[in-house]
Design a protein around this motif. Structure first.
Motif: not given
Length: 116
Positions: A2-12
């Motif tokens: 994986d060259q770009l790996v995202e994290s975060g996000g969710g329900l707010v």
């Protein structure tokens, strides 16, 4: 790899905040000319919401100005999107994007849902 790996996000809830991160492979980060965050709302086309150039220039789509902040950390090869005062219309899948020399790289996408 994986060259770009995202994290975060969710329900707010509306009015809340979320932060997104995108870890970028060092070989790409060191060459980038453009970094951006896109989002795709249900039933809509993917749109650019924030961008950052190598020179430090930042642009934002009108609907997020004053609420979202794009940034990067050259020590950790990570790009960020801080989202404040979130609205239901900010709901969508968010993608990080890095470009240089005609090459385009995308993260896997992360869901952001703003709802009470």
């Amino acid at each position: 790899q994986d060259q770009l790996v995202e994290s975060g996000g969710g329900l707010v809830q509306p009015g809340g905040s979320l932060g997104l991160s995108c870890a970028v492979a060092q070989s790409i980060f060191s060459r980038h000319a453009f970094m951006g965050w896109y989002r795709q709302a249900p039933g809509k086309e993917r749109e650019l919401v924030a961008s950052l150039t190598t020179g430090g220039g930042r642009t934002y789509t009108d609907s997020v100005k004053g609420r979202f902040t794009i940034s990067r950390d050259t020590l950790t090869n990570t790009m960020y999107l801080q989202m404040n005062s979130l609205k239901p219309e900010d709901t969508g899948i968010y993608y990080c994007n890095v470009q240089y020399g005609g090459s385009v790289y995308w993260g896997q996408g992360t869901q952001v849902t703003v709802s009470s």
